[in-house]
Design an enzyme around this catalytic site. Structure first.
Site, PDB file in Angstrom:
ATOM      1  N   SER A 190       0.849  -1.189   0.000  1.00  0.00           N
ATOM      2  CA  SER A 190       0.000   0.000   0.000  1.00  0.00           C
ATOM      3  C   SER A 190       0.884   1.238   0.000  1.00  0.00           C
ATOM      4  O   SER A 190       2.038   1.187   0.443  1.00  0.00           O
ATOM      5  CB  SER A 190      -0.910   0.006   1.235  1.00  0.00           C
ATOM      6  N   TYR A 203      -2.350  -0.063  10.720  1.00  0.00           N
ATOM      7  CA  TYR A 203      -2.283  -0.479   9.319  1.00  0.00           C
ATOM      8  C   TYR A 203      -0.999   0.013   8.663  1.00  0.00           C
ATOM      9  O   TYR A 203      -0.268  -0.755   8.022  1.00  0.00           O
ATOM     10  CB  TYR A 203      -3.502   0.064   8.577  1.00  0.00           C
TER      11      TYR A 203
END
Length: 324
Positions: A190, A203
């Site tokens: 990501s 995250y």
């Protein structure tokens, strides 16, 4: 200029000069089309007979990847947490497939939140075909919350799924790649593995850890002919259910569907990028719009300004919630 001389010498040829630009555009479009067709054909031929492992194959991105690599003649090992969904994906891939051109996928239950099962999973994956040519680590768990509201258990769960799981599976298949002196490992990460934003602490931390692990791994295994790639993308626009799901048998909340953002990276676009990354052996890919790309540069060149902008954004969001 030869064309200019000709048109000056013969006034009757003035009309074709008007058509030069459109003609060039048509020719360029034709060349671009042929190039894409050739690259698509090469993409299929390059993965033919390759053993390709895809984690979280039942997700939108995983399904699109499975479809592309299956059409290309790869020997797929599809991993997921649900056997029913894996079987549905199997049927979706094989129903209209030509058995002379494709291979029936092998299915493996893989749940990164259960790290105690990883030894058996690794053995099952490796024993599927005796080796692994391409490992695509696609699994991910997302969370949006304030730091103080995230429990230690949740932190550990996210780290297991986003970091310890992919790194453990990679270590498991690495010996076969080293012994064969070939292989390709792809981390579908990501943009938050490179750029942390508020309310994504756990995250972003897990994605940063994964990015660092695979960056180190890339340098360590290069001497063995193994390629390590990382793909940093913005959020996935997954408002549509995967194609293997029969929507007539499912109930989807209209509020959930309508709340999905209309921009972001579509699963099909990301899957195509993964295929191109494998074929061209790219080492690092950033699949993001200009704003996140600019933010990456600001974070490196003007950190104080970048942190101030983030802090102001947090204050605005808190104020907006209080006024609702």
């Amino acid at each position: 200029d030869v064309l200019h001389v000709l048109f000056v010498m013969d006034p009757n040829m003035a009309l074709p000069s008007v058509m030069v630009l459109p003609l060039l555009i048509v020719v360029a479009a034709g060349v671009y089309y042929i190039y894409n067709e050739v690259m698509q054909f090469m993409s299929k031929s390059l993965v033919r007979n390759k053993v390709v492992v895809i984690t979280d194959a039942v997700s939108g991105v995983g399904t699109e990847c499975a479809h592309l690599f299956h059409k290309g003649g790869a020997r797929l090992i599809l991993c997921g947490t649900s056997w029913d969904q894996l079987e549905s994906l199997y049927e979706y891939l094989t129903n209209d497939a030509d058995p002379r051109e494709t291979f029936a996928p092998k299915l493996v239950i893989l749940d990164f939140s259960d790290m105690d099962s990883m030894e058996n999973v690794v053995a099952e994956v490796v024993e599927g075909y005796g080796c692994v040519d391409v490992l695509i680590c696609n699994s991910s768990m997302k969370l949006k919350a304030q730091v103080q509201s995230v429990s230690l258990e949740m932190d550990r769960n996210i780290m297991d799924i986003n970091y310890f799981g992919p790194s453990t599976l990679t270590k498991g298949v690495l010996p076969t790649m080293i012994s064969r002196r070939s292989g390709h490992i792809v981390l579908v990460n990501s943009i938050q593995g490179r750029l942390a934003v508020p309310f994504r602490s756990s995250y972003a931390a897990s994605k940063h850890a994964a990015q660092a692990f695979f960056d180190c791994l890339r340098a360590e295994v290069e001497e063995f002919g193994i390629v390590v790639s990382t793909i940093s993308h913005t959020f996935i626009n997954a408002s549509d259910p995967p194609p293997y799901i029969d929507t007539s048998k499912c109930i989807y909340s209209s509020t959930v569907i309508t709340s999905q953002l209309t921009h972001g990276v579509r699963p099909s676009v990301l899957a195509n990028e993964i295929m191109q990354t494998v074929n061209r052996k790219k080492k690092e890919v950033v699949l993001a719009h200009p704003i996140p790309r600019v933010a990456l540069y600001l974070r490196s060149l003007f950190p104080s300004f970048f942190f101030a902008v983030l802090a102001a954004g947090v204050k605005d969001s808190v104020l907006a919630e209080q006024m609702q």
